[in-house]
Design a protein around this motif. Structure first.
Motif, PDB file in Angstrom:
ATOM      1  N   GLU A   1      23.811  56.533 -44.652  1.00  0.00           N
ATOM      2  CA  GLU A   1      22.477  55.973 -44.403  1.00  0.00           C
ATOM      3  C   GLU A   1      22.410  54.508 -44.813  1.00  0.00           C
ATOM      4  OE1 GLU A   1      17.818  56.842 -45.668  1.00  0.00           O
ATOM      5  OE2 GLU A   1      19.402  58.287 -46.151  1.00  0.00           O
ATOM      6  N   ARG A   2      23.001  54.198 -45.935  1.00  0.00           N
ATOM      7  CA  ARG A   2      22.933  52.825 -46.451  1.00  0.00           C
ATOM      8  C   ARG A   2      23.723  51.848 -45.585  1.00  0.00           C
ATOM      9  NH1 ARG A   2      24.499  51.073 -52.654  1.00  0.00           N
ATOM     10  NH2 ARG A   2      24.352  48.806 -52.380  1.00  0.00           N
ATOM     11  N   LEU A   3      24.893  52.271 -45.119  1.00  0.00           N
ATOM     12  CA  LEU A   3      25.765  51.361 -44.389  1.00  0.00           C
ATOM     13  C   LEU A   3      25.557  51.402 -42.874  1.00  0.00           C
ATOM     14  CD1 LEU A   3      29.076  52.019 -46.367  1.00  0.00           C
ATOM     15  CD2 LEU A   3      27.505  50.092 -46.632  1.00  0.00           C
ATOM     16  N   GLY A   4      24.896  52.454 -42.393  1.00  0.00           N
ATOM     17  CA  GLY A   4      24.645  52.554 -40.958  1.00  0.00           C
ATOM     18  C   GLY A   4      25.898  52.815 -40.149  1.00  0.00           C
ATOM     19  N   VAL A   5      26.834  53.579 -40.716  1.00  0.00           N
ATOM     20  CA  VAL A   5      28.073  53.923 -40.018  1.00  0.00           C
ATOM     21  C   VAL A   5      28.236  55.437 -40.020  1.00  0.00           C
ATOM     22  CG1 VAL A   5      29.193  51.732 -40.569  1.00  0.00           C
ATOM     23  CG2 VAL A   5      29.411  53.660 -42.156  1.00  0.00           C
ATOM     24  N   SER A   6      29.287  55.897 -39.380  1.00  0.00           N
ATOM     25  CA  SER A   6      29.494  57.336 -39.260  1.00  0.00           C
ATOM     26  C   SER A   6      30.030  57.946 -40.555  1.00  0.00           C
ATOM     27  CB  SER A   6      30.473  57.632 -38.125  1.00  0.00           C
ATOM     28  OG  SER A   6      31.779  57.193 -38.482  1.00  0.00           O
ATOM     29  N   ASP A   7      29.884  59.257 -40.639  1.00  0.00           N
ATOM     30  CA  ASP A   7      30.433  60.015 -41.759  1.00  0.00           C
ATOM     31  C   ASP A   7      31.943  59.795 -41.872  1.00  0.00           C
ATOM     32  OD1 ASP A   7      31.851  62.684 -42.602  1.00  0.00           O
ATOM     33  OD2 ASP A   7      29.859  62.850 -43.480  1.00  0.00           O
ATOM     34  N   MET A   8      32.628  59.822 -40.746  1.00  0.00           N
ATOM     35  CA  MET A   8      34.081  59.647 -40.742  1.00  0.00           C
ATOM     36  C   MET A   8      34.498  58.270 -41.248  1.00  0.00           C
ATOM     37  SD  MET A   8      36.908  61.183 -40.257  1.00  0.00           S
ATOM     38  CE  MET A   8      36.374  62.610 -39.303  1.00  0.00           C
ATOM     39  N   THR A   9      33.716  57.231 -40.883  1.00  0.00           N
ATOM     40  CA  THR A   9      34.025  55.874 -41.342  1.00  0.00           C
ATOM     41  C   THR A   9      33.916  55.781 -42.862  1.00  0.00           C
ATOM     42  OG1 THR A   9      33.317  54.876 -39.271  1.00  0.00           O
ATOM     43  CG2 THR A   9      33.339  53.450 -41.205  1.00  0.00           C
ATOM     44  N   VAL A  10      32.869  56.361 -43.408  1.00  0.00           N
ATOM     45  CA  VAL A  10      32.687  56.341 -44.861  1.00  0.00           C
ATOM     46  C   VAL A  10      33.831  57.082 -45.549  1.00  0.00           C
ATOM     47  CG1 VAL A  10      31.257  57.187 -46.768  1.00  0.00           C
ATOM     48  CG2 VAL A  10      30.184  56.065 -44.809  1.00  0.00           C
ATOM     49  N   ARG A  11      34.225  58.200 -45.005  1.00  0.00           N
ATOM     50  CA  ARG A  11      35.319  58.971 -45.616  1.00  0.00           C
ATOM     51  C   ARG A  11      36.635  58.196 -45.575  1.00  0.00           C
ATOM     52  NH1 ARG A  11      33.681  64.096 -46.776  1.00  0.00           N
ATOM     53  NH2 ARG A  11      31.773  64.800 -45.719  1.00  0.00           N
ATOM     54  N   ARG A  12      36.871  57.474 -44.477  1.00  0.00           N
ATOM     55  CA  ARG A  12      38.084  56.663 -44.407  1.00  0.00           C
ATOM     56  C   ARG A  12      38.055  55.530 -45.425  1.00  0.00           C
ATOM     57  NH1 ARG A  12      37.843  57.210 -38.537  1.00  0.00           N
ATOM     58  NH2 ARG A  12      36.727  55.216 -38.472  1.00  0.00           N
ATOM     59  N   ASP A  13      36.867  54.919 -45.608  1.00  0.00           N
ATOM     60  CA  ASP A  13      36.738  53.849 -46.595  1.00  0.00           C
ATOM     61  C   ASP A  13      36.960  54.381 -48.007  1.00  0.00           C
ATOM     62  OD1 ASP A  13      36.253  51.845 -44.749  1.00  0.00           O
ATOM     63  OD2 ASP A  13      34.077  52.071 -44.842  1.00  0.00           O
ATOM     64  N   ILE A  14      36.424  55.563 -48.285  1.00  0.00           N
ATOM     65  CA  ILE A  14      36.625  56.179 -49.600  1.00  0.00           C
ATOM     66  C   ILE A  14      38.102  56.474 -49.819  1.00  0.00           C
ATOM     67  CG2 ILE A  14      36.234  58.288 -50.947  1.00  0.00           C
ATOM     68  CD1 ILE A  14      33.366  58.301 -49.879  1.00  0.00           C
ATOM     69  N   GLU A  15      38.764  56.971 -48.783  1.00  0.00           N
ATOM     70  CA  GLU A  15      40.188  57.257 -48.884  1.00  0.00           C
ATOM     71  C   GLU A  15      40.981  55.979 -49.181  1.00  0.00           C
ATOM     72  OE1 GLU A  15      43.580  59.223 -49.240  1.00  0.00           O
ATOM     73  OE2 GLU A  15      41.665  60.233 -48.844  1.00  0.00           O
ATOM     74  N   ALA A  16      40.580  54.875 -48.525  1.00  0.00           N
ATOM     75  CA  ALA A  16      41.261  53.599 -48.763  1.00  0.00           C
ATOM     76  C   ALA A  16      41.067  53.134 -50.199  1.00  0.00           C
ATOM     77  CB  ALA A  16      40.745  52.547 -47.786  1.00  0.00           C
ATOM     78  N   LEU A  17      39.852  53.279 -50.717  1.00  0.00           N
ATOM     79  CA  LEU A  17      39.583  52.895 -52.104  1.00  0.00           C
ATOM     80  C   LEU A  17      40.330  53.798 -53.076  1.00  0.00           C
ATOM     81  CD1 LEU A  17      35.742  52.242 -51.780  1.00  0.00           C
ATOM     82  CD2 LEU A  17      37.474  50.521 -52.280  1.00  0.00           C
ATOM     83  N   ALA A  18      40.394  55.098 -52.749  1.00  0.00           N
ATOM     84  CA  ALA A  18      41.097  56.048 -53.621  1.00  0.00           C
ATOM     85  C   ALA A  18      42.587  55.745 -53.667  1.00  0.00           C
ATOM     86  CB  ALA A  18      40.848  57.470 -53.138  1.00  0.00           C
TER      87      ALA A  18
END
Length: 253
Positions: A27-44
Protein backbone atom coordinates in the motif's frame (compact mmCIF):
# COMPACT_ATOMS: atom_id res chain seq x y z
CA UNK A 1 10.66 4.28 -8.49
CA UNK A 2 13.89 2.35 -8.85
CA UNK A 3 14.39 -0.94 -7.02
CA UNK A 4 17.15 0.54 -4.85
CA UNK A 5 14.86 3.43 -3.82
CA UNK A 6 12.08 1.01 -2.87
CA UNK A 7 14.50 -1.09 -0.89
CA UNK A 8 15.76 1.94 1.02
CA UNK A 9 12.17 2.83 1.96
CA UNK A 10 11.49 -0.75 3.04
CA UNK A 11 14.65 -0.79 5.14
CA UNK A 12 13.66 2.50 6.78
CA UNK A 13 10.19 1.12 7.60
CA UNK A 14 11.63 -2.07 9.08
CA UNK A 15 14.17 -0.24 11.21
CA UNK A 16 11.57 2.24 12.49
CA UNK A 17 9.50 -0.39 14.34
CA UNK A 18 11.53 -3.58 14.10
CA UNK A 19 9.39 -5.08 11.35
CA UNK A 20 7.06 -4.39 8.43
CA UNK A 21 4.28 -6.40 6.78
CA UNK A 22 4.19 -7.04 3.04
CA UNK A 23 0.59 -5.79 2.83
CA UNK A 24 1.52 -2.45 4.42
CA UNK A 25 4.52 -2.03 2.14
CA UNK A 26 2.40 -2.79 -0.95
CA UNK A 27 0.00 0.00 0.00
CA UNK A 28 2.76 2.42 0.90
CA UNK A 29 4.88 1.86 -2.20
CA UNK A 30 2.08 1.32 -4.71
CA UNK A 31 3.63 -1.82 -6.18
CA UNK A 32 2.67 -5.47 -6.36
CA UNK A 33 2.99 -8.04 -3.61
CA UNK A 34 5.57 -9.91 -5.68
CA UNK A 35 7.70 -6.77 -6.14
CA UNK A 36 7.80 -6.16 -2.39
CA UNK A 37 8.76 -9.78 -1.74
CA UNK A 38 11.59 -9.57 -4.26
CA UNK A 39 12.86 -6.37 -2.63
CA UNK A 40 12.74 -8.02 0.80
CA UNK A 41 14.63 -11.00 -0.59
CA UNK A 42 17.29 -8.64 -1.99
CA UNK A 43 17.66 -6.90 1.37
CA UNK A 44 17.79 -10.25 3.18
CA UNK A 45 20.55 -11.49 0.87
CA UNK A 46 22.62 -8.49 1.97
CA UNK A 47 21.93 -9.22 5.66
CA UNK A 48 19.99 -5.98 6.14
CA UNK A 49 16.67 -7.59 7.10
CA UNK A 50 15.37 -11.00 8.11
CA UNK A 51 12.65 -12.38 5.85
CA UNK A 52 9.69 -13.84 7.79
CA UNK A 53 6.22 -15.08 6.92
CA UNK A 54 4.22 -12.04 5.86
CA UNK A 55 7.00 -9.45 6.05
CA UNK A 56 10.49 -8.59 7.21
CA UNK A 57 12.17 -7.71 10.49
CA UNK A 58 15.47 -6.29 11.61
CA UNK A 59 18.25 -8.91 11.87
CA UNK A 60 18.38 -10.43 15.32
CA UNK A 61 14.90 -9.24 16.33
CA UNK A 62 12.59 -11.79 17.86
CA UNK A 63 10.59 -13.25 14.99
CA UNK A 64 10.45 -16.98 15.65
CA UNK A 65 7.84 -18.25 18.03
CA UNK A 66 9.22 -20.88 20.44
CA UNK A 67 6.92 -23.70 21.43
CA UNK A 68 5.29 -23.93 24.85
CA UNK A 69 7.77 -26.52 26.12
CA UNK A 70 10.76 -24.41 25.06
CA UNK A 71 9.46 -21.38 26.94
CA UNK A 72 8.15 -23.12 30.04
CA UNK A 73 11.59 -23.50 31.61
CA UNK A 74 12.58 -19.86 31.18
CA UNK A 75 12.33 -17.26 33.99
CA UNK A 76 10.15 -19.57 36.08
CA UNK A 77 10.58 -17.71 39.39
CA UNK A 78 9.64 -14.39 37.79
CA UNK A 79 6.61 -15.95 36.10
CA UNK A 80 5.35 -17.40 39.38
CA UNK A 81 5.69 -14.05 41.15
CA UNK A 82 3.98 -12.26 38.27
CA UNK A 83 1.17 -14.81 38.31
CA UNK A 84 0.44 -14.23 41.99
CA UNK A 85 0.43 -10.45 41.54
CA UNK A 86 -1.79 -10.65 38.46
CA UNK A 87 -4.30 -12.96 40.15
CA UNK A 88 -4.60 -10.42 42.97
CA UNK A 89 -6.09 -7.95 40.47
CA UNK A 90 -9.13 -10.19 39.96
CA UNK A 91 -11.98 -9.99 42.45
CA UNK A 92 -14.24 -12.94 43.39
CA UNK A 93 -17.13 -13.31 40.98
CA UNK A 94 -15.33 -11.63 38.09
CA UNK A 95 -15.12 -12.67 34.47
CA UNK A 96 -11.57 -12.87 33.17
CA UNK A 97 -9.94 -13.71 29.85
CA UNK A 98 -6.56 -15.42 29.68
CA UNK A 99 -4.47 -15.49 26.52
CA UNK A 100 -2.10 -18.33 25.68
CA UNK A 101 1.47 -18.55 26.98
CA UNK A 102 3.59 -19.87 29.79
CA UNK A 103 3.06 -16.82 32.03
CA UNK A 104 -0.72 -16.94 31.67
CA UNK A 105 -0.50 -20.68 32.33
CA UNK A 106 1.04 -19.78 35.69
CA UNK A 107 -1.67 -17.14 36.20
CA UNK A 108 -4.35 -19.79 35.66
CA UNK A 109 -2.95 -21.81 38.58
CA UNK A 110 -2.78 -18.68 40.75
CA UNK A 111 -6.43 -17.87 39.98
CA UNK A 112 -7.57 -21.17 41.49
CA UNK A 113 -7.59 -19.39 44.85
CA UNK A 114 -10.20 -16.88 43.63
CA UNK A 115 -13.83 -18.03 44.04
CA UNK A 116 -16.73 -17.76 41.57
CA UNK A 117 -14.85 -17.06 38.36
CA UNK A 118 -15.83 -17.22 34.72
CA UNK A 119 -12.71 -17.65 32.58
CA UNK A 120 -12.55 -17.19 28.82
CA UNK A 121 -9.40 -18.50 27.15
CA UNK A 122 -7.95 -19.39 23.77
CA UNK A 123 -5.34 -21.64 25.40
CA UNK A 124 -5.82 -25.39 25.65
CA UNK A 125 -3.20 -25.60 28.41
CA UNK A 126 -4.87 -22.87 30.48
CA UNK A 127 -8.23 -24.60 30.04
CA UNK A 128 -6.71 -27.89 31.26
CA UNK A 129 -5.39 -26.28 34.44
CA UNK A 130 -8.80 -24.83 35.25
CA UNK A 131 -10.72 -27.96 34.24
CA UNK A 132 -8.55 -30.19 36.44
CA UNK A 133 -9.53 -28.10 39.46
CA UNK A 134 -13.05 -29.59 39.18
CA UNK A 135 -14.68 -26.64 40.93
CA UNK A 136 -18.43 -26.03 40.73
CA UNK A 137 -17.95 -22.26 41.03
CA UNK A 138 -15.54 -22.06 38.06
CA UNK A 139 -16.86 -21.76 34.51
CA UNK A 140 -14.40 -22.13 31.62
CA UNK A 141 -15.21 -20.90 28.11
CA UNK A 142 -12.76 -22.14 25.46
CA UNK A 143 -12.69 -20.52 22.04
CA UNK A 144 -12.25 -22.62 18.95
CA UNK A 145 -9.60 -21.97 16.32
CA UNK A 146 -6.34 -23.19 14.81
CA UNK A 147 -3.47 -24.19 17.10
CA UNK A 148 -0.13 -22.30 17.11
CA UNK A 149 3.32 -23.40 18.42
CA UNK A 150 2.50 -21.63 21.71
CA UNK A 151 -0.73 -23.67 22.00
CA UNK A 152 -2.96 -20.69 21.28
CA UNK A 153 -6.24 -21.15 19.43
CA UNK A 154 -6.34 -18.42 16.80
CA UNK A 155 -7.95 -17.39 13.55
CA UNK A 156 -11.46 -16.40 12.41
CA UNK A 157 -13.28 -18.92 14.60
CA UNK A 158 -11.57 -17.62 17.75
CA UNK A 159 -12.04 -13.99 16.74
CA UNK A 160 -15.76 -14.50 15.98
CA UNK A 161 -16.31 -16.10 19.39
CA UNK A 162 -14.50 -13.30 21.24
CA UNK A 163 -16.47 -10.56 19.49
CA UNK A 164 -19.59 -11.79 21.24
CA UNK A 165 -18.09 -11.66 24.74
CA UNK A 166 -17.45 -9.03 27.42
CA UNK A 167 -15.16 -9.66 30.39
CA UNK A 168 -14.00 -7.64 33.40
CA UNK A 169 -10.29 -8.40 32.93
CA UNK A 170 -7.93 -9.65 30.27
CA UNK A 171 -4.64 -11.05 31.57
CA UNK A 172 -2.47 -11.27 28.46
CA UNK A 173 0.98 -12.65 27.80
CA UNK A 174 3.11 -11.07 25.07
CA UNK A 175 6.25 -11.91 23.14
CA UNK A 176 7.77 -8.45 23.42
CA UNK A 177 7.36 -4.97 24.94
CA UNK A 178 8.82 -1.87 23.32
CA UNK A 179 8.43 1.88 23.71
CA UNK A 180 7.58 2.37 20.04
CA UNK A 181 6.15 -0.95 18.87
CA UNK A 182 4.10 -1.58 22.03
CA UNK A 183 3.13 -5.15 22.92
CA UNK A 184 3.95 -7.56 20.11
CA UNK A 185 3.96 -11.14 18.87
CA UNK A 186 5.78 -12.83 15.97
CA UNK A 187 2.56 -14.58 14.88
CA UNK A 188 0.30 -12.40 12.69
CA UNK A 189 -2.81 -14.53 13.25
CA UNK A 190 -2.25 -14.68 17.01
CA UNK A 191 -1.92 -10.90 17.04
CA UNK A 192 -5.37 -10.58 15.47
CA UNK A 193 -6.88 -12.95 18.02
CA UNK A 194 -5.20 -11.16 20.91
CA UNK A 195 -6.52 -7.84 19.62
CA UNK A 196 -10.01 -9.36 19.81
CA UNK A 197 -9.26 -10.32 23.43
CA UNK A 198 -8.23 -6.72 24.16
CA UNK A 199 -11.44 -5.35 22.67
CA UNK A 200 -13.69 -7.63 24.75
CA UNK A 201 -12.17 -6.59 28.11
CA UNK A 202 -13.03 -3.65 30.34
CA UNK A 203 -9.51 -3.68 31.78
CA UNK A 204 -6.35 -5.12 30.26
CA UNK A 205 -3.29 -6.34 32.14
CA UNK A 206 -0.15 -7.53 30.37
CA UNK A 207 1.81 -10.18 32.26
CA UNK A 208 5.43 -10.33 31.10
CA UNK A 209 8.84 -10.77 32.72
CA UNK A 210 11.61 -8.23 32.23
CA UNK A 211 13.28 -10.22 29.42
CA UNK A 212 10.41 -9.17 27.12
CA UNK A 213 11.45 -5.50 27.24
CA UNK A 214 13.08 -4.35 24.02
CA UNK A 215 11.88 -7.40 22.08
CA UNK A 216 9.87 -6.52 18.97
CA UNK A 217 7.75 -9.16 17.27
CA UNK A 218 6.38 -8.83 13.77
CA UNK A 219 2.90 -7.61 14.72
CA UNK A 220 1.63 -5.20 17.37
CA UNK A 221 -1.19 -6.42 19.61
CA UNK A 222 -1.69 -3.17 21.50
CA UNK A 223 0.05 0.14 22.04
CA UNK A 224 1.29 1.00 25.52
CA UNK A 225 -1.65 3.31 26.21
CA UNK A 226 -4.20 0.62 25.28
CA UNK A 227 -3.20 -1.38 28.36
CA UNK A 228 -4.26 -0.52 31.92
CA UNK A 229 -1.69 -2.49 33.91
CA UNK A 230 1.64 -4.18 33.24
CA UNK A 231 2.57 -6.86 35.77
CA UNK A 232 6.27 -7.63 35.53
CA UNK A 233 9.20 -8.39 37.83
CA UNK A 234 11.69 -6.22 39.68
CA UNK A 235 14.37 -6.93 37.07
CA UNK A 236 12.73 -4.50 34.66
CA UNK A 237 15.23 -1.69 33.92
CA UNK A 238 14.34 1.65 35.57
CA UNK A 239 14.12 3.48 32.23
CA UNK A 240 11.68 0.85 30.93
CA UNK A 241 9.57 1.24 34.04
CA UNK A 242 9.42 5.00 33.49
CA UNK A 243 8.37 4.53 29.88
CA UNK A 244 5.56 2.17 30.87
CA UNK A 245 4.39 4.37 33.74
CA UNK A 246 3.78 7.21 31.29
CA UNK A 247 1.01 5.11 29.76
CA UNK A 248 -0.24 2.64 32.36
CA UNK A 249 0.13 1.33 35.91
CA UNK A 250 3.13 -0.90 36.57
CA UNK A 251 3.07 -3.66 39.20
CA UNK A 252 6.50 -5.08 40.06
CA UNK A 253 6.16 -8.59 41.42
Amino acid sequence: MLARQRQELILTAVRATGGAKVSDLVERLGVSDMTVRRDIEALASRGLVTRVHGGATTPGSSVEEPGFAAKSGLHTAAKQAIAVAAAALVEPGASVALSAGTTTHAVASALLGTPRLTVVTNSLRVAEVLHDAARDDLTVVLTGGERTPSDALVGPVAVAALRQLHVDWLLMGVHGMDAEAGFTTPNLVEAETNRALVHCARQVAVVADNSKWGVVGLSTIATLDEVDVVVTDAGLPPHACRVLENSCRVVLA
